[in-house]
Design an enzyme around this catalytic site. Structure first.
Site, mmCIF file in Angstrom:
data_model
loop_
_atom_site.group_PDB
_atom_site.id
_atom_site.type_symbol
_atom_site.label_atom_id
_atom_site.label_comp_id
_atom_site.label_asym_id
_atom_site.label_seq_id
_atom_site.Cartn_x
_atom_site.Cartn_y
_atom_site.Cartn_z
ATOM 1 N N GLY A 220 4.317 -6.088 1.507
ATOM 2 C CA GLY A 220 4.251 -7.175 0.644
ATOM 3 C C GLY A 220 5.331 -8.093 0.946
ATOM 4 O O GLY A 220 6.589 -7.659 1.228
ATOM 5 N N CYS B 227 1.647 -3.122 -2.584
ATOM 6 C CA CYS B 227 3.113 -3.313 -2.858
ATOM 7 C C CYS B 227 3.715 -1.959 -2.328
ATOM 8 O O CYS B 227 3.092 -1.142 -2.072
ATOM 9 C CB CYS B 227 3.273 -3.606 -4.306
ATOM 10 S SG CYS B 227 2.589 -4.919 -4.916
ATOM 11 N N TYR C 294 -4.778 1.035 8.318
ATOM 12 C CA TYR C 294 -4.181 -0.344 8.488
ATOM 13 C C TYR C 294 -2.839 -0.181 7.609
ATOM 14 O O TYR C 294 -1.955 -0.917 8.497
ATOM 15 C CB TYR C 294 -5.070 -1.340 7.971
ATOM 16 C CG TYR C 294 -4.432 -2.670 8.046
ATOM 17 C CD1 TYR C 294 -4.198 -3.592 9.258
ATOM 18 C CD2 TYR C 294 -4.041 -3.457 6.830
ATOM 19 C CE1 TYR C 294 -3.794 -4.565 9.061
ATOM 20 C CE2 TYR C 294 -3.367 -4.348 6.910
ATOM 21 C CZ TYR C 294 -3.203 -5.067 7.956
ATOM 22 O OH TYR C 294 -2.679 -6.304 8.002
ATOM 23 N N ASN D 276 3.152 -0.009 -7.489
ATOM 24 C CA ASN D 276 2.042 -0.318 -6.461
ATOM 25 C C ASN D 276 0.848 0.143 -6.946
ATOM 26 O O ASN D 276 0.614 1.544 -7.208
ATOM 27 C CB ASN D 276 2.792 0.530 -5.102
ATOM 28 C CG ASN D 276 1.370 0.610 -4.088
ATOM 29 O OD1 ASN D 276 1.625 1.528 -3.263
ATOM 30 N ND2 ASN D 276 0.491 -0.573 -3.689
ATOM 31 N N GLY D 277 -0.181 -0.710 -7.127
ATOM 32 C CA GLY D 277 -1.753 -0.255 -7.245
ATOM 33 C C GLY D 277 -2.273 -1.188 -8.372
ATOM 34 O O GLY D 277 -1.966 -2.515 -8.249
#
Length: 486
Positions: free
Chosen positions: A39, A12, A256, A113-114
């Site tokens: 996302g 995210c 990435y 985020n996580g």
């Protein structure tokens, strides 16, 4: 594989701003656009106008989730935003973020985020205390725990208590009434940075979100740090709540996930990928007529690889031999076997003149299930490649990620139970080589003990039931090319 590997999906993206003299909604909207790659399932913004909280959260891309009227309704000079791909919690509006909650001491908005590894345990405890949950996501768990602590403590102490409770990876942007704060987990698994705008400050997952607002990157938020943006946009306060013995930076951000024009933990992602490409040549270079990337994230690897090869006198050409159809999204429906086999050709089309009659080295960032790589090798052979060698800018992915990447299960990962030689044979390449873990650590200038390498080692920096940990802590603060057989 680049451009959305099958079975490997983004994390995210989070952002937060505090401005002096303008509304926050549009800067947040633009910043979310810059984080769209992290996302694509939902987007949302929460603002506060000094009296009440406003929110708008919708499924879909940023450009589809907001209208002009939606942005006009988000009053206030402070706010947070979020783009989401679901990892914990299903794909529905109840799990879209930011998550909003009102309680006796005010209102909260929270973007995460996580991924927590003990969310179920905390949810069960809070539910027993009377907290009502509307989703199965771990973000709501954090929000409820923080709201509870804010009833008993000031902001800094409340955040520290919650950080003591939640284990796992997280970067958070939070609104507590008209105060914006950012939190990074004690091992820094997820990125978060601070930037200066003309009339305020910004917190964001990546520096590209700061760039799009003509801001200046100040620094990364430190692992275990709480940053509180001042309400007048004049500055920020910092509280180092935890100081870990080791970090657990996610190396895959550089390989990435992050945009190449972002700086993560002090390093420009584009430069890191080029340097990783150079390492790939040093470790497993093979002289071919053409070196080509799988777009998009393979491009910087291939550039560095080809440059290193040419510096050593190799007669090799760097070429864009694969063109990407940007209108085929990751939600493309493939209901039949024929459609599944055609998927690669729909997304990637080879340039025949670059490939025909040539030996080629294809550079990609990862191989997950191997299906796409198999089809890609065959596609290049179909247009006349004399030989196809695969080089991968990361080590083999042998284990799932529990830290927020929606990765294939261990049973689906091609490298989980096969050697490089066996994978090479399965994808029908002439040779295959991955980058070593040593090369990753050396390029990032970090020890392996300061990186999260769980997906390539099977050992995790957090206590995860049924998995090995690579750290002896009381609490989780929180080769050679392989030829195919003839």
């Amino acid at each position: 594989m680049s451009g959305l590997p099958q079975g490997l999906r983004e994390k995210c993206g989070v952002v937060g701003v505090s401005l002096a003299d303008r509304q926050a909604a549009r800067p947040l909207y633009y910043a979310l656009y810059a984080l769209q790659h992290r996302g694509q399932e939902s987007a949302g913004i929460v603002t506060h106008d000094g009296f009440q909280q406003h929110d708008h959260v919708e499924l879909g891309l940023v450009g589809d989730a907001f209208t002009e009227a939606d942005l006009d309704g988000l009053a206030g000079r402070v706010g947070i935003g979020h783009v989401r791909y679901p990892t914990e919690g299903g794909l529905d509006s109840s799990c879209a973020q930011p998550f909003s909650v009102s309680f006796k001491s005010g209102s909260l908005g929270l973007s995460h985020n996580g991924n927590l590894v003990n969310a179920d345990e905390i949810r069960e405890e809070l539910a027993g205390l009377g907290h009502a949950f509307t989703s199965d996501g771990d973000t709501e768990v954090i929000a409820h725990d923080l709201a509870r602590n804010l009833l008993e403590a000031d902001l800094v102490r409340a955040v520290k208590r919650t950080m003591n409770r939640i284990h796992g990876s997280y970067s958070l942007t939070i609104t507590h009434d008209d105060t914006v704060l950012g939190v990074r987990d004690p091992e820094g698994n997820r990125p978060l940075c601070i930037g200066k705008l003309d009339d305020g400050y910004i917190l964001a997952s990546e520096s590209a979100a700061i760039d799009v607002l003509d801001g200046e990157l100040i620094r990364d938020v430190n692992p275990g740090e709480l940053v509180v943006l001042q309400e007048d946009g004049e500055g920020f306060d910092s509280y180092q709540l935890f100081t870990p013995e080791n970090t657990a930076h996610c190396f895959f951000e550089h390989v990435y996930f992050a945009r190449p024009d972002s700086a993560i933990d002090g390093k420009l992602v584009y430069d890191v990928r080029r340097d990783l490409g150079r390492k790939l040549w040093e470790e497993s270079g093979i002289e071919t007529d053409v070196v080509m990337p799988v777009p998009d994230s393979g491009r910087a690897f291939a550039s560095g690889y080809a440059e290193a090869a040419q510096e050593e006198g190799a007669d090799v050409e760097f070429a864009e031999g694969l063109m990407k159809n940007r209108y085929v999204g990751r939600t493309f429906i493939m209901p039949t076997q024929d459609a599944r086999e055609r998927a690669v050709r729909l997304k990637l089309n080879p340039i025949r003149d670059v490939v025909e009659g040539k030996t080629v080295t294809v550079i990609d960032d990862s191989i997950v299930r191997g299906t796409t790589s198999t089809q890609l090798v065959q596609l290049l052979r179909d247009v006349g490649a004399e030989a196809v060698h695969m080089r991968i800018g990361a080590p083999p992915i042998i284990a799932p990620c529990y830290m927020g990447i929606d990765m294939a299960t261990r049973e689906e990962l091609i490298a989980a139970d096969q050697t490089t030689e066996e994978i090479c044979e399965e994808i029908a390449a002439d040779s295959l080589a991955y980058l070593s873990i040593d090369a990753i650590a050396e390029t990032l200038d970090e020890s392996e003990s300061d990186l999260c390498l769980g997906c390539v080692t099977g050992e995790y920096p957090y206590d995860i039931e049924g998995e090995e940990t690579d750290r002896d802590v009381e609490r989780p603060v929180i080769g050679d090319p392989a030829p195919a057989d003839d």
